[in-house]
Every structure is written in structure tokens, then in C-alpha cells.
Design a protein around this motif. Structure first.
Motif, PDB file in Angstrom:
ATOM      1  N   ASP A  14      -1.583   8.268  -0.571  1.00 52.89           N
ATOM      2  CA  ASP A  14      -2.221   8.979  -1.676  1.00 52.89           C
ATOM      3  C   ASP A  14      -1.197   9.852  -2.392  1.00 52.89           C
ATOM      4  O   ASP A  14      -0.346  10.497  -1.771  1.00 52.89           O
ATOM      5  CB  ASP A  14      -3.363   9.853  -1.163  1.00 52.89           C
ATOM      6  CG  ASP A  14      -4.604   9.048  -0.822  1.00 52.89           C
ATOM      7  OD1 ASP A  14      -4.621   7.840  -1.141  1.00 52.89           O
ATOM      8  OD2 ASP A  14      -5.543   9.606  -0.234  1.00 52.89           O
TER       9      ASP A  14
ATOM     10  N   ARG B   2      -5.240   7.879 -10.469  1.00 52.29           N
ATOM     11  CA  ARG B   2      -6.180   7.417 -11.487  1.00 52.29           C
ATOM     12  C   ARG B   2      -5.493   7.066 -12.810  1.00 52.29           C
ATOM     13  O   ARG B   2      -6.045   6.333 -13.628  1.00 52.29           O
ATOM     14  CB  ARG B   2      -7.249   8.489 -11.739  1.00 52.29           C
ATOM     15  CG  ARG B   2      -8.113   8.787 -10.515  1.00 52.29           C
ATOM     16  CD  ARG B   2      -8.997   7.587 -10.195  1.00 52.29           C
ATOM     17  NE  ARG B   2      -9.927   7.891  -9.109  1.00 52.29           N
ATOM     18  CZ  ARG B   2      -9.716   7.565  -7.831  1.00 52.29           C
ATOM     19  NH1 ARG B   2      -8.599   6.928  -7.510  1.00 52.29           N
ATOM     20  NH2 ARG B   2     -10.582   7.864  -6.900  1.00 52.29           N
TER      21      ARG B   2
ATOM     22  N   GLY C 125      -0.799   4.756  -5.027  1.00 46.21           N
ATOM     23  CA  GLY C 125      -1.764   5.170  -4.023  1.00 46.21           C
ATOM     24  C   GLY C 125      -3.184   5.072  -4.565  1.00 46.21           C
ATOM     25  O   GLY C 125      -3.404   5.108  -5.776  1.00 46.21           O
ATOM     26  N   SER C 126      -4.152   4.971  -3.665  1.00 43.11           N
ATOM     27  CA  SER C 126      -5.542   4.737  -4.073  1.00 43.11           C
ATOM     28  C   SER C 126      -6.133   5.882  -4.881  1.00 43.11           C
ATOM     29  O   SER C 126      -7.111   5.688  -5.607  1.00 43.11           O
ATOM     30  CB  SER C 126      -6.415   4.472  -2.839  1.00 43.11           C
ATOM     31  OG  SER C 126      -6.396   5.591  -1.964  1.00 43.11           O
ATOM     32  N   ASP C 127      -5.562   7.085  -4.783  1.00 40.65           N
ATOM     33  CA  ASP C 127      -6.105   8.228  -5.525  1.00 40.65           C
ATOM     34  C   ASP C 127      -5.413   8.434  -6.874  1.00 40.65           C
ATOM     35  O   ASP C 127      -5.732   9.377  -7.594  1.00 40.65           O
ATOM     36  CB  ASP C 127      -5.998   9.505  -4.698  1.00 40.65           C
ATOM     37  CG  ASP C 127      -4.557   9.970  -4.510  1.00 40.65           C
ATOM     38  OD1 ASP C 127      -3.654   9.113  -4.550  1.00 40.65           O
ATOM     39  OD2 ASP C 127      -4.344  11.189  -4.322  1.00 40.65           O
TER      40      ASP C 127
ATOM     41  N   GLN D  63      -4.619  -1.321 -11.456  1.00 41.78           N
ATOM     42  CA  GLN D  63      -5.669  -2.151 -10.874  1.00 41.78           C
ATOM     43  C   GLN D  63      -5.159  -2.771  -9.575  1.00 41.78           C
ATOM     44  O   GLN D  63      -4.027  -3.241  -9.508  1.00 41.78           O
ATOM     45  CB  GLN D  63      -6.099  -3.263 -11.836  1.00 41.78           C
ATOM     46  CG  GLN D  63      -7.269  -4.106 -11.325  1.00 41.78           C
ATOM     47  CD  GLN D  63      -7.670  -5.189 -12.303  1.00 41.78           C
ATOM     48  OE1 GLN D  63      -7.132  -5.312 -13.396  1.00 41.78           O
ATOM     49  NE2 GLN D  63      -8.639  -5.996 -11.916  1.00 41.78           N
ATOM     50  N   GLY D  64      -5.998  -2.755  -8.551  1.00 37.81           N
ATOM     51  CA  GLY D  64      -5.669  -3.427  -7.306  1.00 37.81           C
ATOM     52  C   GLY D  64      -4.411  -2.946  -6.628  1.00 37.81           C
ATOM     53  O   GLY D  64      -3.716  -3.732  -5.967  1.00 37.81           O
ATOM     54  N   GLY D  65      -4.117  -1.659  -6.766  1.00 39.31           N
ATOM     55  CA  GLY D  65      -2.928  -1.112  -6.119  1.00 39.31           C
ATOM     56  C   GLY D  65      -1.648  -1.279  -6.909  1.00 39.31           C
ATOM     57  O   GLY D  65      -0.592  -0.804  -6.481  1.00 39.31           O
ATOM     58  N   ARG D  66      -1.715  -1.929  -8.079  1.00 35.64           N
ATOM     59  CA  ARG D  66      -0.533  -2.115  -8.920  1.00 35.64           C
ATOM     60  C   ARG D  66      -0.671  -1.326 -10.225  1.00 35.64           C
ATOM     61  O   ARG D  66      -1.774  -1.134 -10.723  1.00 35.64           O
ATOM     62  CB  ARG D  66      -0.334  -3.580  -9.285  1.00 35.64           C
ATOM     63  CG  ARG D  66       0.289  -4.456  -8.217  1.00 35.64           C
ATOM     64  CD  ARG D  66       0.712  -5.760  -8.858  1.00 35.64           C
ATOM     65  NE  ARG D  66       1.390  -6.662  -7.950  1.00 35.64           N
ATOM     66  CZ  ARG D  66       0.820  -7.730  -7.401  1.00 35.64           C
ATOM     67  NH1 ARG D  66      -0.442  -8.001  -7.648  1.00 35.64           N
ATOM     68  NH2 ARG D  66       1.527  -8.521  -6.605  1.00 35.64           N
TER      69      ARG D  66
ATOM     70  N   GLU E  84       0.834  -1.202   0.000  1.00 35.04           N
ATOM     71  CA  GLU E  84       0.000   0.000   0.000  1.00 35.04           C
ATOM     72  C   GLU E  84       0.867   1.249   0.000  1.00 35.04           C
ATOM     73  O   GLU E  84       1.846   1.351   0.741  1.00 35.04           O
ATOM     74  CB  GLU E  84      -0.919  -0.015   1.221  1.00 35.04           C
ATOM     75  CG  GLU E  84      -1.919   1.128   1.246  1.00 35.04           C
ATOM     76  CD  GLU E  84      -2.883   1.024   2.410  1.00 35.04           C
ATOM     77  OE1 GLU E  84      -3.610   2.009   2.660  1.00 35.04           O
ATOM     78  OE2 GLU E  84      -2.896  -0.039   3.067  1.00 35.04           O
ATOM     79  N   GLN E  85       0.472   2.206  -0.840  1.00 32.60           N
ATOM     80  CA  GLN E  85       1.189   3.477  -0.950  1.00 32.60           C
ATOM     81  C   GLN E  85       0.308   4.630  -0.483  1.00 32.60           C
ATOM     82  O   GLN E  85      -0.920   4.586  -0.606  1.00 32.60           O
ATOM     83  CB  GLN E  85       1.609   3.720  -2.402  1.00 32.60           C
ATOM     84  CG  GLN E  85       2.521   2.655  -2.971  1.00 32.60           C
ATOM     85  CD  GLN E  85       3.844   2.587  -2.256  1.00 32.60           C
ATOM     86  OE1 GLN E  85       4.574   3.576  -2.187  1.00 32.60           O
ATOM     87  NE2 GLN E  85       4.167   1.417  -1.712  1.00 32.60           N
TER      88      GLN E  85
ATOM     89  N   TRP F 143       3.596  -0.040  -7.530  1.00 32.41           N
ATOM     90  CA  TRP F 143       2.410   0.154  -6.699  1.00 32.41           C
ATOM     91  C   TRP F 143       2.002   1.623  -6.728  1.00 32.41           C
ATOM     92  O   TRP F 143       2.844   2.508  -6.887  1.00 32.41           O
ATOM     93  CB  TRP F 143       2.704  -0.259  -5.256  1.00 32.41           C
ATOM     94  CG  TRP F 143       3.342  -1.612  -5.148  1.00 32.41           C
ATOM     95  CD1 TRP F 143       2.789  -2.825  -5.469  1.00 32.41           C
ATOM     96  CD2 TRP F 143       4.670  -1.907  -4.708  1.00 32.41           C
ATOM     97  NE1 TRP F 143       3.681  -3.843  -5.233  1.00 32.41           N
ATOM     98  CE2 TRP F 143       4.843  -3.314  -4.774  1.00 32.41           C
ATOM     99  CE3 TRP F 143       5.740  -1.123  -4.256  1.00 32.41           C
ATOM    100  CZ2 TRP F 143       6.033  -3.944  -4.414  1.00 32.41           C
ATOM    101  CZ3 TRP F 143       6.929  -1.750  -3.893  1.00 32.41           C
ATOM    102  CH2 TRP F 143       7.065  -3.145  -3.971  1.00 32.41           C
TER     103      TRP F 143
END
Length: 261
Positions: free
Chosen positions: A175, A205, A201-203, A221-224, A172-173, A199
Motif C-alpha cells: 500500500d 487511487r 499498491g491497492s490503495d 487498473q488491475g494493479g497496473r 503486487e506492491q 505497478w
């Protein structure tokens, strides 16, 4: 005297010289990755860094999927007069597109490329049910991540062969940040290609990779994130930039080589 002794001992060695199998290469890279994870000094990302990425500078050529999934043999450089050698043909690389086309999992499994990747990444022959992610199509070449249990591999394949490499579990990274997991080059001459896996961050795009005159939109996709392009740096290094497109509409750009410090 010492050289004479070594020569005589070599004559007694019944084991012939041979090229390492893909399984042996994968085990060596897995061991190297574990050493890097345990002892390597921290690298830099866009913010927090965990470790330096593993850069693979060896070239690989696919000879077709074998029953046990050991389909790759290691080579260095191309064959004289043939313009190069690599896991994908020059015509397949010529079909490359910077923007990937998403491929659903069912279609990926059913395709020739998907079947090759599933076979080639099952290096232990356990038959563990594979999970496919980050599947895309760039021209005639498909790429995907295949995960079995806690083992994952990134694979690129065409109609009759390809290449794969082990990658780490998702980390996990924060944002607005990315981290490179692995990058490298495969093939040589007009059959050389470059890839990067990491990897995000979730933000994040979107990620635009600009390298050696190619503009590549990464698959996320999926953090990668994954991306590949033809005819980049033959040592597998990032020499251009990566631009992050964030959920709030802003962008951030980082020099590729800064991710290798």
C-alpha cells in the motif's frame, strides 16, 4: 591482412542487410527483460523495490499492421525537413489530453486503434484470445494493455497505426507504493512521445505525472498504471515528479529520476 580477410568473408555472405522485424525486436527485449529480472541490482521505488525499470531509447515508426502483426520498423531520429517521424502523427499528438477518457473493452475492440493493437501485439500469430485492460482515450489516441496468456504488451494507436512494447506481469506492491516496469520514448521531433508503465499498491487511487511541462493523470487498473504524453525527454527518462493519491486522502510525491536508480 585481417581486414582483407574479413572483407573477403563478407563478400561470401549471401544474407542481405536488413532491419530487424518487430517480432525480433520483441524477442530481444524479452530476453533483455529476463536478464534484468535475474541479475540486475535492485532499484528503488516508493518503499520496496524489485528491480530497475527497462528504459527503451529506440524510436519506432509504424508502417501499418501486417497480417502477422509485424507492423513496426526500427528507426533512429527523424527525416530531414519533415519535422520528425514517429508512430503517431503530429496532429494526433496535438489532440492529447492530460486526463484520459475510460474506454470499455467492447468499444476498444471495435475501434480502429483497438484492432491495430490486437494485430500488432499478436507477434507469434497464435490467435490466443486477448484480454484488454487499462484502455483509455487521450484526444485521438487510444492506449491499452493487451494480454495473451502470460505475455502482455502496452499499445498506443491512432486511426491508422501506432506502437507497442512488451511489459512484465503484474507484481503486487505494498500500500502507498508504486514501481516502474518500463518507460521510454518513441518517434522524434514533433512526433515524439513518452510513456511509463508500472505497478501500484491497492490503495493508490490516482497518479499524477508531471514531466516536461505536461501534467498527466495515469490510468490505473488491475494493479497496473499507464500514462503517456507528447514531447517529453527524448531519451525516455522521467525528469519530473509522480504524485500518488491514496485511499485515505493523503498524497505522496516522488522524483521521477529516483525510480531509475
Amino acid at each position: 591482412m585481417t581486414n582483407d580477410l574479413l572483407a573477403r568473408l563478407a563478400d561470401l555472405d549471401a544474407a542481405p542487410r536488413r532491419t530487424p522485424t518487430a517480432q525480433e525486436i520483441d524477442r530481444e527485449e524479452t530476453l533483455l527483460r529476463s536478464i534484468l529480472d535475474d541479475s540486475e541490482r535492485p532499484g528503488r521505488s516508493l518503499g520496496a523495490a524489485l528491480r530497475r525499470p527497462l528504459v527503451r531509447r529506440l524510436s519506432f515508426t509504424a508502417a501499418g499492421a501486417l497480417a502477422a502483426g509485424l507492423a513496426l520498423v526500427a528507426v533512429n531520429g527523424g527525416l530531414p525537413g519533415l519535422g520528425g517521424s514517429g508512430p503517431l502523427s503530429s496532429s494526433e499528438l496535438a489532440s492529447w489530453t492530460g486526463t484520459p477518457k475510460n474506454v470499455d473493452v467492447a468499444a476498444a475492440r471495435a475501434s480502429a486503434a483497438g484492432k491495430w493493437c490486437l494485430d500488432a501485439t499478436d507477434v507469434n500469430g497464435t490467435g490466443t484470445e486477448p484480454v484488454i485492460s487499462n484502455a483509455d482515450l487521450r484526444g485521438k489516441v487510444a492506449s491499452m494493455i493487451v494480454t495473451r496468456g502470460d505475455q502482455s504488451a502496452y499499445c498506443l494507436a491512432g486511426s491508422d497505426g501506432g506502437t507497442s512494447m512488451g511489459i512484465s506481469a503484474v507484481r503486487e506492491q505494498p500500500d502507498g507504493h508504486i514501481k516502474v516496469d518500463t518507460l521510454g520514448a518513441r518517434g522524434s521531433g514533433d512526433q515524439e512521445l513518452n510513456y511509463v508503465v508500472g505497478w501500484a499498491g491497492s490503495d493508490v487511487r490516482g497518479i499524477t505525472v508531471r514531466d516536461h511541462g505536461h501534467t498527466t493523470e495515469a490510468m490505473i487498473q488491475g494493479g497496473r498504471f499507464t500514462a503517456w504524453w507528447p514531447h517529453g525527454n527524448p531519451d525516455g527518462l522521467l525528469t519530473g515528479t509522480l504524485t500518488l493519491h491514496l485511499a485515505d486522502g493523503s498524497t505522496r510525491t516522488v522524483e521521477g529520476d529516483s525510480l531509475l536508480d
